[in-house]
Write a protein that holds these residues in place. Structure first.
Motif, mmCIF file in Angstrom:
data_model
loop_
_atom_site.group_PDB
_atom_site.id
_atom_site.type_symbol
_atom_site.label_atom_id
_atom_site.label_comp_id
_atom_site.label_asym_id
_atom_site.label_seq_id
_atom_site.Cartn_x
_atom_site.Cartn_y
_atom_site.Cartn_z
ATOM 1 N N GLU A 17 -3.861 -13.314 -0.350
ATOM 2 C CA GLU A 17 -3.098 -14.452 -0.870
ATOM 3 C C GLU A 17 -1.608 -14.152 -0.931
ATOM 4 N N SER A 18 -1.215 -12.997 -0.386
ATOM 5 C CA SER A 18 0.182 -12.575 -0.507
ATOM 6 C C SER A 18 1.046 -13.144 0.602
ATOM 7 N N ASP A 19 2.337 -13.301 0.290
ATOM 8 C CA ASP A 19 3.300 -13.758 1.283
ATOM 9 C C ASP A 19 3.806 -12.577 2.104
ATOM 10 N N ILE A 20 3.832 -11.407 1.459
ATOM 11 C CA ILE A 20 4.328 -10.204 2.133
ATOM 12 C C ILE A 20 3.361 -9.065 1.843
ATOM 13 N N THR A 21 3.001 -8.312 2.884
ATOM 14 C CA THR A 21 2.226 -7.096 2.662
ATOM 15 C C THR A 21 2.918 -5.949 3.392
ATOM 16 N N LEU A 22 3.059 -4.844 2.702
ATOM 17 C CA LEU A 22 3.757 -3.690 3.267
ATOM 18 C C LEU A 22 2.901 -2.441 3.164
ATOM 19 N N PHE A 23 2.967 -1.643 4.193
ATOM 20 C CA PHE A 23 2.276 -0.348 4.194
ATOM 21 C C PHE A 23 3.338 0.746 4.187
ATOM 22 N N VAL A 24 3.367 1.513 3.105
ATOM 23 C CA VAL A 24 4.392 2.568 3.006
ATOM 24 C C VAL A 24 3.714 3.927 3.029
ATOM 25 N N ILE A 51 0.870 -1.174 0.000
ATOM 26 C CA ILE A 51 0.000 0.000 0.000
ATOM 27 C C ILE A 51 0.905 1.221 0.000
ATOM 28 N N ALA A 52 0.770 2.075 -1.001
ATOM 29 C CA ALA A 52 1.577 3.290 -1.093
ATOM 30 C C ALA A 52 0.699 4.481 -0.741
ATOM 31 N N THR A 53 1.060 5.174 0.337
ATOM 32 C CA THR A 53 0.210 6.283 0.801
ATOM 33 C C THR A 53 0.898 7.641 0.742
ATOM 34 N N LYS A 54 2.179 7.660 0.393
ATOM 35 C CA LYS A 54 2.923 8.922 0.454
ATOM 36 C C LYS A 54 3.221 9.463 -0.938
ATOM 37 N N GLY A 55 3.215 10.777 -1.058
ATOM 38 C CA GLY A 55 3.407 11.380 -2.375
ATOM 39 C C GLY A 55 4.591 12.311 -2.465
ATOM 40 N N SER A 56 5.605 12.087 -1.615
ATOM 41 C CA SER A 56 6.800 12.915 -1.745
ATOM 42 C C SER A 56 7.882 12.122 -2.478
ATOM 43 N N LEU A 57 8.862 12.859 -2.982
ATOM 44 C CA LEU A 57 9.920 12.239 -3.790
ATOM 45 C C LEU A 57 10.603 11.091 -3.050
ATOM 46 N N VAL A 74 3.403 -8.898 -8.067
ATOM 47 C CA VAL A 74 3.357 -7.708 -7.207
ATOM 48 C C VAL A 74 2.151 -6.831 -7.513
ATOM 49 N N GLU A 75 1.541 -6.323 -6.449
ATOM 50 C CA GLU A 75 0.507 -5.306 -6.610
ATOM 51 C C GLU A 75 0.845 -4.127 -5.711
ATOM 52 N N ILE A 76 0.785 -2.920 -6.287
ATOM 53 C CA ILE A 76 0.951 -1.707 -5.481
ATOM 54 C C ILE A 76 -0.385 -0.966 -5.492
ATOM 55 N N PHE A 77 -0.970 -0.865 -4.309
ATOM 56 C CA PHE A 77 -2.268 -0.208 -4.161
ATOM 57 C C PHE A 77 -2.003 1.231 -3.712
ATOM 58 N N CYS A 78 -2.339 2.195 -4.568
ATOM 59 C CA CYS A 78 -1.996 3.588 -4.298
ATOM 60 C C CYS A 78 -3.206 4.339 -3.772
ATOM 61 N N THR A 79 -3.055 4.896 -2.583
ATOM 62 C CA THR A 79 -4.179 5.596 -1.981
ATOM 63 C C THR A 79 -3.705 6.933 -1.414
ATOM 64 N N PHE A 80 -4.613 7.865 -1.239
ATOM 65 C CA PHE A 80 -4.286 9.221 -0.792
ATOM 66 C C PHE A 80 -3.102 9.766 -1.613
ATOM 67 N N TYR A 81 -2.048 10.217 -0.943
ATOM 68 C CA TYR A 81 -0.966 10.899 -1.675
ATOM 69 C C TYR A 81 -0.155 9.919 -2.514
ATOM 70 N N GLY A 82 -0.332 8.645 -2.244
ATOM 71 C CA GLY A 82 0.335 7.624 -3.055
ATOM 72 C C GLY A 82 -0.152 7.626 -4.492
ATOM 73 N N LEU A 83 -1.290 8.269 -4.733
ATOM 74 C CA LEU A 83 -1.798 8.371 -6.115
ATOM 75 C C LEU A 83 -0.822 9.141 -7.002
ATOM 76 N N GLN A 84 0.030 9.955 -6.363
ATOM 77 C CA GLN A 84 1.034 10.704 -7.146
ATOM 78 C C GLN A 84 1.954 9.768 -7.933
ATOM 79 N N LEU A 85 2.113 8.544 -7.444
ATOM 80 C CA LEU A 85 2.972 7.577 -8.135
ATOM 81 C C LEU A 85 2.415 7.200 -9.501
ATOM 82 N N LEU A 86 1.123 7.465 -9.689
ATOM 83 C CA LEU A 86 0.451 7.034 -10.918
ATOM 84 C C LEU A 86 0.242 8.185 -11.900
ATOM 85 N N ARG A 87 0.612 9.408 -11.486
ATOM 86 C CA ARG A 87 0.402 10.557 -12.364
ATOM 87 C C ARG A 87 1.239 10.412 -13.621
ATOM 88 N N LYS A 88 0.706 10.949 -14.736
ATOM 89 C CA LYS A 88 1.449 10.863 -16.002
ATOM 90 C C LYS A 88 2.823 11.485 -15.851
#
Lengths: 76, 155
Positions: free
Chosen positions: B148-155, B9-15, B35-49
């Protein structure tokens, strides 16, 4: 240094680029072929051991020479 | 090795905070993880064009500074851009990958990038703000993979 089929110079690159570049280079090789990787990132020494362990590729050689790290990775 | 899964889970939007999910995601993919990266709140910045992420020392006393600088000075206009520029130059000189490069490697390795629909709506984002090929979903979508994941991380 033993024979190798292809060389990858990852000098100057930092984690995780040497691993990612090596993964890409290995994908282009056939089974049994050997990739020679050159890196300057000291973290690469442990990382290539871990990479080999987890991907099933064989780390044939790992040594330091002239401030650089040399790896021979055999594709499995 | 095959069949292992990593959910982030990616929640941060700074460099600086954009690095962990992209580094771990791309490396795990190289090791054979799905791998799946779920982008929420400021983590959505990772998906910007256009990845236009900034770094700030404000509220972050742990950031090493080239010279001691009072907090009020760090808050002056232009300081954030200057620090971002300095950080990017330092990263380049040390051979650290750019965020663009890491994201590209993730996409190449078929890392699933998921935008949290609720926060997309909250911030009035449009799908045209994001790169192509991403998915949209909610908490249940995350758990479908994370369960179903072996590892889950909250960043």
């Amino acid at each position: 240094m033993a024979d190798f089929d292809q060389e990858l110079d990852a000098s100057g690159l930092n984690c995780p680029l040497p691993i990612l570049r090596a993964k890409k280079a290995l994908a282009a090789l056939s089974e049994g072929q050997v990739l020679h990787i050159i890196a300057t990132d000291p973290g690469a020494v442990k990382d290539f051991e871990a990479f080999a362990k987890q991907t099933g590729n064989e780390l044939v050689e790992s040594r330091e020479e002239g401030g650089k790290f040399h790896f021979l990775m055999k594709k499995h | 090795m095959s069949g292992k899964k990593l959910a982030i889970i990616a929640t941060k939007g700074s460099l600086d905070w954009a690095y962990p999910p992209l580094i771990l995601g791309s490396t795990a993919a190289a090791l054979g993880y799905e791998v799946e990266i779920f982008c929420t709140f400021y983590g959505l910045q990772l998906l910007r064009k256009k990845l236009d992420l900034k770094v700030t020392s404000l509220g972050n006393p742990g950031m090493p500074m080239p010279m001691p600088m009072p907090v009020l000075l760090q808050a002056l206009p232009g300081m954030q851009s200057m620090m971002t520029l300095m950080m990017k130059q330092k990263m380049k000189s040390k051979g650290v990958a750019s965020l663009e490069e890491l994201r590209e490697l993730c996409i190449e390795a078929e890392v699933r990038l998921v935008a949290c629909q609720m926060t997309v709506d909250l911030f009035d984002f449009d799908s045209s703000d994001f790169i192509d090929g991403i998915e949209y979903g909610g908490a249940a979508t995350f758990f479908e993979f994370a369960g179903e994941s072996d590892i889950t991380l909250f960043v």
